[in-house]
Design a protein around this motif. Structure first.
Motif, PDB file in Angstrom:
ATOM      1  N   ALA A   1      -4.479   3.819   7.096  1.00 23.20           N
ATOM      2  CA  ALA A   1      -3.333   4.310   7.066  1.00 23.20           C
ATOM      3  C   ALA A   1      -2.945   4.781   5.589  1.00 23.20           C
ATOM      4  O   ALA A   1      -1.944   5.721   5.769  1.00 23.20           O
ATOM      5  N   PHE A   2      -3.405   4.391   4.758  1.00 22.97           N
ATOM      6  CA  PHE A   2      -3.118   4.667   3.237  1.00 22.97           C
ATOM      7  C   PHE A   2      -4.576   4.943   2.504  1.00 22.97           C
ATOM      8  O   PHE A   2      -5.025   4.106   1.873  1.00 22.97           O
ATOM      9  N   PRO A   3      -5.157   6.134   2.963  1.00 22.43           N
ATOM     10  CA  PRO A   3      -6.600   6.473   2.273  1.00 22.43           C
ATOM     11  C   PRO A   3      -6.702   6.545   0.767  1.00 22.43           C
ATOM     12  O   PRO A   3      -7.729   5.973   0.212  1.00 22.43           O
ATOM     13  N   GLY A   4      -5.447   6.604   0.007  1.00 18.09           N
ATOM     14  CA  GLY A   4      -5.616   6.542  -1.395  1.00 18.09           C
ATOM     15  C   GLY A   4      -5.464   5.168  -2.078  1.00 18.09           C
ATOM     16  O   GLY A   4      -5.651   5.310  -3.084  1.00 18.09           O
TER      17      GLY A   4
ATOM     18  N   ALA B   1       0.891  -1.254  -0.026  1.00 17.79           N
ATOM     19  CA  ALA B   1       0.072   0.098  -0.036  1.00 17.79           C
ATOM     20  C   ALA B   1       0.894   1.372  -0.136  1.00 17.79           C
ATOM     21  O   ALA B   1       0.742   2.406  -0.721  1.00 17.79           O
ATOM     22  N   GLY B   2       1.959   1.047   0.866  1.00 24.10           N
ATOM     23  CA  GLY B   2       3.029   2.467   0.573  1.00 24.10           C
ATOM     24  C   GLY B   2       3.764   2.597  -0.373  1.00 24.10           C
ATOM     25  O   GLY B   2       4.546   3.428  -0.559  1.00 24.10           O
ATOM     26  N   SER B   3       3.671   1.516  -1.427  1.00 26.85           N
ATOM     27  CA  SER B   3       4.658   1.459  -2.374  1.00 26.85           C
ATOM     28  C   SER B   3       3.689   1.940  -3.743  1.00 26.85           C
ATOM     29  O   SER B   3       4.129   1.615  -5.094  1.00 26.85           O
ATOM     30  N   GLY B   4       2.539   2.372  -3.485  1.00 25.37           N
ATOM     31  CA  GLY B   4       1.903   2.892  -4.887  1.00 25.37           C
ATOM     32  C   GLY B   4       1.118   2.107  -5.501  1.00 25.37           C
ATOM     33  O   GLY B   4       1.165   2.185  -6.889  1.00 25.37           O
ATOM     34  N   VAL B   5       0.809   0.704  -4.970  1.00 29.73           N
ATOM     35  CA  VAL B   5       0.313  -0.186  -6.123  1.00 29.73           C
ATOM     36  C   VAL B   5      -1.283   0.188  -6.493  1.00 29.73           C
ATOM     37  O   VAL B   5      -1.918   1.309  -5.697  1.00 29.73           O
ATOM     38  N   ALA B   6      -1.604  -0.303  -7.610  1.00 27.21           N
ATOM     39  CA  ALA B   6      -3.036   0.223  -8.075  1.00 27.21           C
ATOM     40  C   ALA B   6      -4.173  -0.351  -7.323  1.00 27.21           C
ATOM     41  O   ALA B   6      -5.208   0.373  -7.296  1.00 27.21           O
ATOM     42  N   ALA B   7      -3.807  -1.381  -6.779  1.00 24.61           N
ATOM     43  CA  ALA B   7      -5.132  -2.198  -6.183  1.00 24.61           C
ATOM     44  C   ALA B   7      -4.648  -3.119  -5.180  1.00 24.61           C
ATOM     45  O   ALA B   7      -3.382  -3.739  -5.385  1.00 24.61           O
ATOM     46  N   LEU B   8      -5.122  -3.481  -4.170  1.00 25.84           N
ATOM     47  CA  LEU B   8      -4.552  -4.760  -3.271  1.00 25.84           C
ATOM     48  C   LEU B   8      -5.837  -5.209  -2.669  1.00 25.84           C
ATOM     49  O   LEU B   8      -6.690  -4.669  -1.921  1.00 25.84           O
ATOM     50  N   THR B   9      -5.816  -6.608  -2.749  1.00 17.22           N
ATOM     51  CA  THR B   9      -6.831  -7.527  -2.320  1.00 17.22           C
ATOM     52  C   THR B   9      -6.347  -8.417  -1.417  1.00 17.22           C
ATOM     53  O   THR B   9      -5.217  -9.066  -1.833  1.00 17.22           O
ATOM     54  N   ILE B  10      -7.004  -8.685  -0.334  1.00 18.92           N
ATOM     55  CA  ILE B  10      -6.344  -9.456   0.765  1.00 18.92           C
ATOM     56  C   ILE B  10      -7.261 -10.800   0.979  1.00 18.92           C
ATOM     57  O   ILE B  10      -8.521 -10.292   1.287  1.00 18.92           O
ATOM     58  N   HIS B  11      -7.126 -11.967   0.991  1.00 18.52           N
ATOM     59  CA  HIS B  11      -7.832 -12.902   1.307  1.00 18.52           C
ATOM     60  C   HIS B  11      -7.217 -13.623   2.186  1.00 18.52           C
ATOM     61  O   HIS B  11      -6.023 -13.920   2.212  1.00 18.52           O
ATOM     62  N   ASN B  12      -7.821 -14.234   3.150  1.00 25.42           N
ATOM     63  CA  ASN B  12      -7.596 -15.098   4.150  1.00 25.42           C
ATOM     64  C   ASN B  12      -8.607 -16.122   4.862  1.00 25.42           C
ATOM     65  O   ASN B  12      -9.726 -15.665   4.716  1.00 25.42           O
ATOM     66  N   ARG B  13      -8.057 -17.268   5.046  1.00 28.16           N
ATOM     67  CA  ARG B  13      -9.041 -18.355   5.553  1.00 28.16           C
ATOM     68  C   ARG B  13      -9.656 -17.844   6.701  1.00 28.16           C
ATOM     69  O   ARG B  13     -11.257 -18.124   6.549  1.00 28.16           O
ATOM     70  N   THR B  14      -9.238 -17.140   7.785  1.00 23.86           N
ATOM     71  CA  THR B  14     -10.014 -16.533   8.646  1.00 23.86           C
ATOM     72  C   THR B  14     -10.440 -15.101   8.340  1.00 23.86           C
ATOM     73  O   THR B  14      -9.716 -14.143   8.329  1.00 23.86           O
ATOM     74  N   ARG B  15     -11.526 -15.025   7.582  1.00 24.93           N
ATOM     75  CA  ARG B  15     -12.068 -13.685   7.012  1.00 24.93           C
ATOM     76  C   ARG B  15     -11.943 -12.406   7.707  1.00 24.93           C
ATOM     77  O   ARG B  15     -11.593 -11.483   7.342  1.00 24.93           O
ATOM     78  N   ALA B  16     -12.524 -12.562   9.027  1.00 26.17           N
ATOM     79  CA  ALA B  16     -12.342 -11.528  10.215  1.00 26.17           C
ATOM     80  C   ALA B  16     -10.906 -10.802  10.211  1.00 26.17           C
ATOM     81  O   ALA B  16     -10.865  -9.721  10.185  1.00 26.17           O
ATOM     82  N   LYS B  17     -10.007 -11.610   9.942  1.00 25.32           N
ATOM     83  CA  LYS B  17      -8.759 -11.208  10.239  1.00 25.32           C
ATOM     84  C   LYS B  17      -8.283 -10.140   8.838  1.00 25.32           C
ATOM     85  O   LYS B  17      -7.810  -9.060   8.878  1.00 25.32           O
ATOM     86  N   ALA B  18      -8.651 -10.818   7.652  1.00 21.18           N
ATOM     87  CA  ALA B  18      -8.646 -10.023   6.685  1.00 21.18           C
ATOM     88  C   ALA B  18      -9.351  -8.630   6.226  1.00 21.18           C
ATOM     89  O   ALA B  18      -8.903  -7.403   6.171  1.00 21.18           O
ATOM     90  N   GLU B  19     -10.621  -8.754   7.062  1.00 22.47           N
ATOM     91  CA  GLU B  19     -11.353  -7.523   7.131  1.00 22.47           C
ATOM     92  C   GLU B  19     -10.610  -6.385   7.997  1.00 22.47           C
ATOM     93  O   GLU B  19     -10.518  -5.351   7.640  1.00 22.47           O
ATOM     94  N   ARG B  20     -10.202  -7.061   9.193  1.00 17.32           N
ATOM     95  CA  ARG B  20      -9.487  -5.919  10.175  1.00 17.32           C
ATOM     96  C   ARG B  20      -8.459  -5.359   9.399  1.00 17.32           C
ATOM     97  O   ARG B  20      -8.041  -4.100   9.568  1.00 17.32           O
ATOM     98  N   LEU B  21      -7.589  -6.095   8.822  1.00 10.92           N
ATOM     99  CA  LEU B  21      -6.283  -5.650   7.916  1.00 10.92           C
ATOM    100  C   LEU B  21      -6.755  -4.717   6.950  1.00 10.92           C
ATOM    101  O   LEU B  21      -5.957  -3.709   6.734  1.00 10.92           O
ATOM    102  N   VAL B  22      -7.673  -4.854   6.120  1.00  9.52           N
ATOM    103  CA  VAL B  22      -8.185  -4.179   5.075  1.00  9.52           C
ATOM    104  C   VAL B  22      -8.558  -2.651   5.791  1.00  9.52           C
ATOM    105  O   VAL B  22      -8.128  -1.570   5.253  1.00  9.52           O
ATOM    106  N   ALA B  23      -9.313  -2.844   6.785  1.00  9.48           N
ATOM    107  CA  ALA B  23      -9.799  -1.600   7.115  1.00  9.48           C
ATOM    108  C   ALA B  23      -8.531  -0.763   7.942  1.00  9.48           C
ATOM    109  O   ALA B  23      -8.358   0.497   7.555  1.00  9.48           O
ATOM    110  N   ASP B  24      -7.628  -1.328   8.569  1.00  7.46           N
ATOM    111  CA  ASP B  24      -6.216  -0.704   8.853  1.00  7.46           C
ATOM    112  C   ASP B  24      -5.612  -0.156   7.945  1.00  7.46           C
ATOM    113  O   ASP B  24      -5.056   1.019   8.107  1.00  7.46           O
ATOM    114  N   VAL B  25      -5.268  -0.879   6.799  1.00  6.03           N
ATOM    115  CA  VAL B  25      -4.465  -0.500   5.748  1.00  6.03           C
ATOM    116  C   VAL B  25      -5.041   0.553   5.152  1.00  6.03           C
ATOM    117  O   VAL B  25      -4.564   1.752   4.865  1.00  6.03           O
ATOM    118  N   GLY B  26      -6.374   0.539   4.870  1.00  9.82           N
ATOM    119  CA  GLY B  26      -7.098   1.656   4.250  1.00  9.82           C
ATOM    120  C   GLY B  26      -7.107   2.983   5.091  1.00  9.82           C
ATOM    121  O   GLY B  26      -7.042   3.909   4.357  1.00  9.82           O
TER     122      GLY B  26
END
Ligand SMILES: NC(=O)c1ccc[n+]([C@@H]2O[C@H](COP(=O)([O-])OP(=O)(O)OC[C@H]3O[C@@H](n4cnc5c(N)ncnc54)[C@H](OP(=O)(O)O)[C@@H]3O)[C@@H](O)[C@H]2O)c1
Length: 266
Positions: free
Chosen positions: A172-175, A145-170
């Motif tokens: 930290a890097f609103p763009g 996210a800090g390297s200017g990727v065009a899109a980042l999708t995160i998948h995890n077996r335990t979905r709640a962990k991916a949801e938390r991470l996506v919210a946190d990264v979003g």
């Protein structure tokens, strides 16, 4: 030759016998005539605050590397967090400041990004799919996210962990266009396994390889073996592949830069 002026660096962990950092650091210092050494220090998992107090008291210790299981607690013991360490609250490199305090960061994810670039792959502007939201997945998510990727999708077996991470990264890097995905990895330039699957020959895949675009790069964080079941299958399907070991190897220069001892080879 170790003399009275030799500066000290260390790696702390529990266990410690398996680490490669002392060899890699000492080669780096010797090749560049840097008057420094790196030693392994075994600090028990329940004794880290006392270990850190000891390290603080060593005036000629300029920094250290942190490995399992001390990465999260070392973030708490640090005087200051920088870069990805500030977001993850997990650190692997600690620098002594002129006032004696310790500043820490996490370079795992940056190592992955640098590893791709060193292998001739573009990161900025590319669409990334990452399977895994544990330690490695989290480090990758912030670094990408800090390297200017065009899109980042995160998948995890335990979905709640991916949801938390996506919210946190979003936050930290609103763009950054970051979202939670499924095992379907279609529509990306790079698909990464950042789970612990792949260490054993009969391990399954963390995402549906058949869904990956034919031109996409398939990458690993698992370092041993080089050719994980995912990379073997991806190569058979005609994908370009990227080894997990690049992430580790590419961290050396980043660590030396953070520690302030980076120097070109004569
Ligand atoms: N190359 C490098 O420099 C580097 C650096 C760091 C780590 N690594 C490697 O990265 C790997 C992961 O380490 P980590 O620190 O992220 O471990 P971790 O924090 O324990 O996370 C493990 C991840 O793997 C997932 N997972 C485990 N078993 C699974 C299964 N059977 N099916 C699907 N997903 C599964 C977990 O999903 P859940 O959340 O659902 O449990 C989680 O996302 C290890 O092989 C490690 O050696 C490499």
């Amino acid at each position: 030759m170790i003399t009275g002026t030799t500066r000290l660096y260390a790696i702390i962990g529990d266990p410690i016998a398996h680490v490669r950092t002392p060899m890699v650091f000492n080669d780096y210092f010797a090749e560049r005539n840097i008057d420094a050494i790196c030693v392994p220090i075994h600090i028990g998992r329940d004794d880290l605050p006392r270990g850190w107090a000891g390290l603080r008291s060593m005036v000629n210790l300029d920094g250290f590397i942190v490995t399992a299981p001390h990465k999260a607690e070392s973030a708490q013991l640090s005087d200051r967090l920088e870069g990805d360490g500030m977001h993850t609250k997990v650190v692997n490199t600690v620098r002594r400041e002129p006032d004696g305090s310790f500043s820490s960061t996490l370079l795992d994810g940056r190592g992955f990004v640098r590893g791709l670039i060193n292998q001739g792959q573009e990161v900025k502007g590319k669409r990334f799919y990452v399977a895994g939201a544990g330690g490695a997945g989290t480090a990758l998510a912030y670094a990408l996210a800090g390297s200017g990727v065009a899109a980042l999708t995160i998948h995890n077996r335990t979905r709640a962990k991916a949801e938390r991470l996506v919210a946190d990264v979003g936050k930290a890097f609103p763009g950054c266009d970051v979202k939670v995905g499924t095992a379907n990895a279609a529509g990306y330039d790079v698909a990464v396994n950042a789970t612990s699957l792949g260490l054993k020959p009969d391990d399954g895949h963390s995402f549906e390889l058949a869904s990956v675009d034919p031109t996409a790069l398939v990458a690993e964080v698992v370092m041993k073996p080089d050719m994980t079941p995912l990379l073997i299958a991806a190569e058979k399907r005609g994908h370009k592949i990227h080894f997990g070991i690049h992430m580790l190897n590419s961290q050396l220069e980043l660590m030396m830069q953070f520690l302030g001892v980076s120097k070109p080879k004569p």
